[in-house]
Design an enzyme around this catalytic site. Structure first.
Site, PDB file in Angstrom:
ATOM      1  N   HIS A  61      38.525  76.309  37.480  1.00  0.00           N
ATOM      2  CA  HIS A  61      39.223  75.055  37.766  1.00  0.00           C
ATOM      3  C   HIS A  61      38.625  73.849  37.049  1.00  0.00           C
ATOM      4  O   HIS A  61      39.010  72.725  37.359  1.00  0.00           O
ATOM      5  CB  HIS A  61      39.201  74.762  39.273  1.00  0.00           C
ATOM      6  CG  HIS A  61      40.187  75.544  40.068  1.00  0.00           C
ATOM      7  ND1 HIS A  61      41.525  75.224  40.143  1.00  0.00           N
ATOM      8  CD2 HIS A  61      40.036  76.655  40.834  1.00  0.00           C
ATOM      9  CE1 HIS A  61      42.149  76.087  40.920  1.00  0.00           C
ATOM     10  NE2 HIS A  61      41.274  76.970  41.358  1.00  0.00           N
ATOM     11  N   LYS A  74      44.945  60.055  43.639  1.00  0.00           N
ATOM     12  CA  LYS A  74      44.172  61.270  43.381  1.00  0.00           C
ATOM     13  C   LYS A  74      42.703  60.954  43.665  1.00  0.00           C
ATOM     14  O   LYS A  74      42.356  59.803  43.935  1.00  0.00           O
ATOM     15  CB  LYS A  74      44.357  61.737  41.939  1.00  0.00           C
ATOM     16  CG  LYS A  74      44.071  60.656  40.898  1.00  0.00           C
ATOM     17  CD  LYS A  74      44.343  61.143  39.481  1.00  0.00           C
ATOM     18  CE  LYS A  74      45.823  61.208  39.188  1.00  0.00           C
ATOM     19  NZ  LYS A  74      46.354  62.562  39.184  1.00  0.00           N
ATOM     20  N   ARG A  75      41.884  61.969  43.608  1.00  0.00           N
ATOM     21  CA  ARG A  75      40.454  61.758  43.828  1.00  0.00           C
ATOM     22  C   ARG A  75      39.936  60.679  42.874  1.00  0.00           C
ATOM     23  O   ARG A  75      40.308  60.629  41.708  1.00  0.00           O
ATOM     24  CB  ARG A  75      39.729  63.087  43.594  1.00  0.00           C
ATOM     25  CG  ARG A  75      38.235  63.073  43.842  1.00  0.00           C
ATOM     26  CD  ARG A  75      37.739  64.515  43.953  1.00  0.00           C
ATOM     27  NE  ARG A  75      38.172  65.325  42.828  1.00  0.00           N
ATOM     28  CZ  ARG A  75      37.429  65.564  41.748  1.00  0.00           C
ATOM     29  NH1 ARG A  75      36.226  65.021  41.630  1.00  0.00           N
ATOM     30  NH2 ARG A  75      37.871  66.341  40.782  1.00  0.00           N
ATOM     31  N   LYS A 128      39.398  60.658  35.842  1.00  0.00           N
ATOM     32  CA  LYS A 128      40.796  60.373  36.201  1.00  0.00           C
ATOM     33  C   LYS A 128      41.243  59.003  35.667  1.00  0.00           C
ATOM     34  O   LYS A 128      42.428  58.711  35.615  1.00  0.00           O
ATOM     35  CB  LYS A 128      40.969  60.387  37.724  1.00  0.00           C
ATOM     36  CG  LYS A 128      40.442  61.631  38.431  1.00  0.00           C
ATOM     37  CD  LYS A 128      41.408  62.775  38.388  1.00  0.00           C
ATOM     38  CE  LYS A 128      40.970  63.895  39.335  1.00  0.00           C
ATOM     39  NZ  LYS A 128      41.879  65.056  39.301  1.00  0.00           N
ATOM     40  N   THR A 182      47.906  68.731  40.066  1.00  0.00           N
ATOM     41  CA  THR A 182      49.119  69.118  40.797  1.00  0.00           C
ATOM     42  C   THR A 182      49.806  67.901  41.390  1.00  0.00           C
ATOM     43  O   THR A 182      50.978  67.970  41.739  1.00  0.00           O
ATOM     44  CB  THR A 182      48.799  70.132  41.919  1.00  0.00           C
ATOM     45  OG1 THR A 182      47.728  69.637  42.723  1.00  0.00           O
ATOM     46  CG2 THR A 182      48.412  71.482  41.334  1.00  0.00           C
ATOM     47  N   LYS A 196      53.927  66.982  42.067  1.00  0.00           N
ATOM     48  CA  LYS A 196      54.507  66.469  43.308  1.00  0.00           C
ATOM     49  C   LYS A 196      55.296  65.187  43.044  1.00  0.00           C
ATOM     50  O   LYS A 196      56.372  64.982  43.604  1.00  0.00           O
ATOM     51  CB  LYS A 196      53.397  66.226  44.336  1.00  0.00           C
ATOM     52  CG  LYS A 196      52.676  67.497  44.765  1.00  0.00           C
ATOM     53  CD  LYS A 196      51.339  67.199  45.427  1.00  0.00           C
ATOM     54  CE  LYS A 196      50.491  68.447  45.505  1.00  0.00           C
ATOM     55  NZ  LYS A 196      49.098  68.170  45.890  1.00  0.00           N
TER      56      LYS A 196
END
Length: 831
Positions: free
Chosen positions: A373, A565-566, A571, A673, A677
């Site tokens: 991952h 998101k985290r 990110k 992911t 969504k």
């Protein structure tokens, strides 16, 4: 209204209230459960009582299918997937189970007739926070799809008493609060006190000879605890199949030491119980201190040991000799957290069941598969040999022996290449020797997969290149997916109804490729109008929630630009922030220009020990404070931070987004992911060619995706050439102005040092090349604004995004695992 009464025993001719699917049966079952389970009648019932009665009413209908599924799986000796994951971020159960049972409307109507607020009952449910983010949510989506596709499955994990922390924002900073999700009980789980296994730690090993005169090892532990099973049924959509999620709770083998108590050692009398229960107490403590690392290793071994012992128990009870173990079970390692299962299964086979090494190793390798991952080398899990030796001395011997035999194979295959041997070794040598868990997972598995096409290629050419050179046939790609049941049907019922009406049926809920029918209607003005109306309603709902919970008023007519998101530097939430600061400055400099109004919404948690990520959260809230109180810009820009982003809050957010920010540096995100969504709910994506973005863009069409930034090859080339963020800072006057404005103290009440650690890190290091992609990002955001000015075309793009998301269902991903990795066929359970 006449008070409803518990039911009398049913005559055989009447529908059973525990399993009946009619509104009448559901109403009576609810009344019974409120009375007999909660011990309440309507007038004195608390909101929690009302929720618990509803949960037990739904659960009763699951249990009949669950028992039938278990009977069919057992009698058919069905091959079974065992999904091993340290995290299962399930989200609330009730609404999802009602959808999968097909009785949401029946339950709503029954609630109305009982004068109950159906939505308030759903809202009452605590979220089981048993995961940090994408990894745990993926596991939950996969469990949903495994049941829906009829594939016999057991999910194995840990029943954390305290899940991922609840996030509150105080003075702009993240503050972590305990997630006491079990404080009011969990109606969805069933304790199994008879399914309990010993788990050993510490001590030493001894050599002895068995009855055949062969040398064997015996582990003499220092500590023994017990792992007890708690089972949760996972129902598929529109099928009779119910699979099992089995989570382990740590307990002391002996809860109370009377001898210690009798001599006055009151603490010692319960010390073992306290120490044992700590192991399943909390999800992933801060693992920087040595104590945190030790607890995390104990947790990982605890759940894989219980799981392997349970699998062996099941096999012996249903199939027989362990030689066929790999024919019965396919065990999927969800990242490296369960990689200790390789060594533990070998230990159990050899030490407890007297199976020779060669045979045990053959069974083990044919049992396990490994999903990678991460592409970040620093995120590949390793453990100190010293810690491993102290906690798991027998496993260290086994790892050494696996490594010895494996490196002999490497030396034969790659003659005279000792550098490669050192890279592939399960042990990283040096002053502080460490065990490489990814290497153990690869060596101990017969299949390895990445989670997006780009990610899988980069796995083969970067972090696991040496293993790919040795075993190319082992490597696969299975692009991640998400379940449309939770993330469209449950989250966005208005859109779900519109899709079903437009497509003419609801087959898309089980076969997402059926959404292609929407393409034929993408240019229909009537559908576009209704589509926008659905989106606006979701935005109004979110705006109302954020005003109540974050104290910010938002205009639902503005473009909702969302990044949830985290919180992590890769990110690149700070790239988004730089654009906001630039947008703010442009409005201030040209207040009469016709800007597109935007609402910028962030959501996400930072790891408790990750200072820069927490500073980014502070900066988001500080920028919001200034902008939201500046009347000169309020008509064009607002900023909000959604506190405590989790599955439940994500279900509010995904339907409301117009623009989805997927802006990680190319080559850093394994899949993502959240991008799926958002797109599944009609948001358009602004993003880089990273992770699953690549495939989403291919599917939805380049014209319906806002692409910017370097690709992975260009990032790699810039790293080789030597990246100098300082040059970008001085070479772009708008970028310099944005960073300087942050440093000026405008967003920190005059404190010019508060955000310096973040801005200095960007100017001098910038490991994720925020400054290099800044200009391309701003130009892309201009294209977004221009597209928003044409509502009809934006709605058309939104419809096409949803229509072309079929590939990103977790049902498709699970079908690929079943066909290409697990070699397993569905075992349907008739309703």
């Amino acid at each position: 209204m006449t008070q409803a009464q518990p039911s009398e025993p049913l005559s055989p001719a009447r529908e059973h209230t525990r399993t009946g699917m009619s509104k009448t049966a559901f109403k009576q079952a609810y009344i019974d459960n409120l009375f007999y389970i909660q011990g309440r009648f309507r007038e004195v019932a608390t909101p929690h009582d009302l929720y618990m009665a509803a949960a037990f009413t739904a659960r009763d209908r699951l249990l009949a299918r669950w028992v039938k599924s278990a009977q069919i799986y057992k009698t058919s000796h069905a091959r079974t997937v065992c999904y091993l994951s340290a995290e299962f971020l399930l989200g609330p159960h009730l609404a999802n189970n009602l959808v999968n049972l097909g009785i949401t409307e029946i339950a709503r109507e029954a609630s109305e007739e009982l004068d109950l607020d159906f939505d308030a009952i759903l809202e009452e449910e605590e979220e089981p926070g048993l995961g940090n983010g994408g990894l745990g949510r993926l596991a939950a989506c996969f469990m949903d799809s495994l049941s829906t596709l009829g594939i016999p499955t057991i999910g194995y994990g840990i029943r954390y008493e305290f899940g991922i922390f609840d996030q509150v924002i105080e003075n702009g900073w993240q503050v972590e609060k305990s997630d006491t999700w079990l404080r009011n009980g969990n109606p969805w789980e069933i304790p199994r006190p008879k399914i309990c296994f010993p788990v050993l730690y510490g001590g030493h090993t001894e050599q002895y000879r068995n009855h055949d005169g062969q040398t064997r090892a015996r582990w003499v532990p220092e500590l023994e605890i017990s792992g007890m099973a708690y089972d949760t049924p996972i129902l598929g959509y529109g099928v009779g199949n119910v699979n099992l999620l089995r989570l382990w709770k740590a307990e002391a083998s002996q809860s109370f030491d009377f001898q210690a108590f009798n001599v006055g050692d009151y603490y010692g009398a319960v010390h073992a119980k306290i120490e044992a229960e700590t192991i399943s107490k909390v999800l992933y403590p801060n693992d920087e201190p040595e104590a945190g690392k030790e607890l995390r290793l104990k947790q990982q071994y605890f759940f894989v040991s219980c799981s392997m012992q349970d699998m062996i128990r099941l096999h012996l009870n249903t199939v027989g000799p362990l030689e066929s173990f790999a024919d019965k079970f396919a065990a999927q390692l969800n990242d490296t957290h369960p990689a200790l299962a390789v060594a533990e299964l070998m230990r159990l086979f050899m030490d407890d069941h007297d199976i020779p090494w060669e045979q045990a190793w053959d069974i083990t390798r044919n049992t396990f598969c490994y999903t990678n991952h991460t592409l970040l080398p620093e995120a590949l899990e390793t453990w100190s040999v010293r810690l491993f030796e102290r906690l798991l001395p027998r496993h260290l011997e086994i790892v050494y022996e696996i490594n010895r035999r494996f490196l002999d194979e490497v030396r034969v295959h790659f003659l005279c290449d000792e550098e490669r041997v050192a890279r592939m070794s399960l042990i990283a040598e040096g002053d502080h020797r460490r065990i490489r868990m990814a290497n153990l997972a690869v060596v101990g598995s017969h299949a390895v997969n990445g989670v997006a096409a780009l990610h899988s290629e980069l796995v083969k050419t970067t972090i696991l290149k040496d293993f790919f050179d040795l075993w190319p046939e082992k490597f696969h790609n299975v692009t991640n997916g998400v379940t449309p049941r939770r993330f469209v049907v449950v989250s966005n019922p208005r859109l779900s109804d519109l899709i079903t009406e437009t497509c003419g049926n609801d087959r898309w809920i089980r076969d997402l490729s059926c959404l292609r029918e929407l393409e034929r209607h993408a240019d229909d003005p009537d559908l576009q109008t209704r589509w926008r109306r659905v989106k606006t309603a979701a935005k109004q709902d979110l705006a109302a929630w954020l005003e109540r919970n974050a104290g910010v008023a938002l205009d639902p007519q503005a473009l909702f630009d969302v990044q949830a998101k985290r919180l992590h530097e890769y990110k690149r939430q700070h790239l988004n922030l730089l654009h906001i600061v630039r947008f703010y400055q442009r409005i201030k400099l040209n207040p009469n220009q016709d800007f597109v109004p935007r609402v910028f919404i962030f959501g996400g948690k930072a790891a408790p020990g990750y200072y820069l990520a927490k500073l980014i959260i502070k900066l988001i809230n500080s920028v919001a404070e200034v902008i939201n109180h500046d009347p000169q810009v309020n008509g064009f820009i607002r900023v909000a931070f959604m506190p405590d982003f989790n599955v439940k809050n994500g279900q509010r957010l995904y339907p409301a987004a117009n623009l989805s920010e997927q802006i990680s540096l190319a080559g850093k995100e394994a899949s993502g992911t959240g991008n799926m969504k958002f797109s599944m709910n009609g948001a358009l994506t602004i993003g880089t060619l990273d992770g699953a973005n690549v495939e989403i863009r291919e599917e939805v069409g380049a014209d319906n995706f806002f692409l910017f930034g370097m690709n992975a090859a260009e990032v790699h080339q810039k790293q080789i050439e030597g990246y100098r963020p300082w040059d970008y800072y001085h070479g772009d006057h708008e970028l310099k102005s944005d960073i300087d404005l942050i440093n000026s103290g405008l967003f920190s009440h005059g404190d010019t040092n508060l955000f310096r650690p973040l801005t200095d890190h960007l100017i001098n290091h910038d490991p994720f090349m925020v400054l290099a992609d800044y200009r391309a990002y701003l130009e892309c955001q201009e294209r977004v604004s221009e597209a928003w000015r044409n509502p009809s075309n934006w709605d058309r793009m939104s419809i096409l995004n949803v229509a072309r998301m079929g590939k990103f269902s977790s049902d498709r991903a699970i079908a690929e695992y079943a066909d290409h990795i697990w070699n397993i066929k569905p075992q349907p359970v008739d309703l």
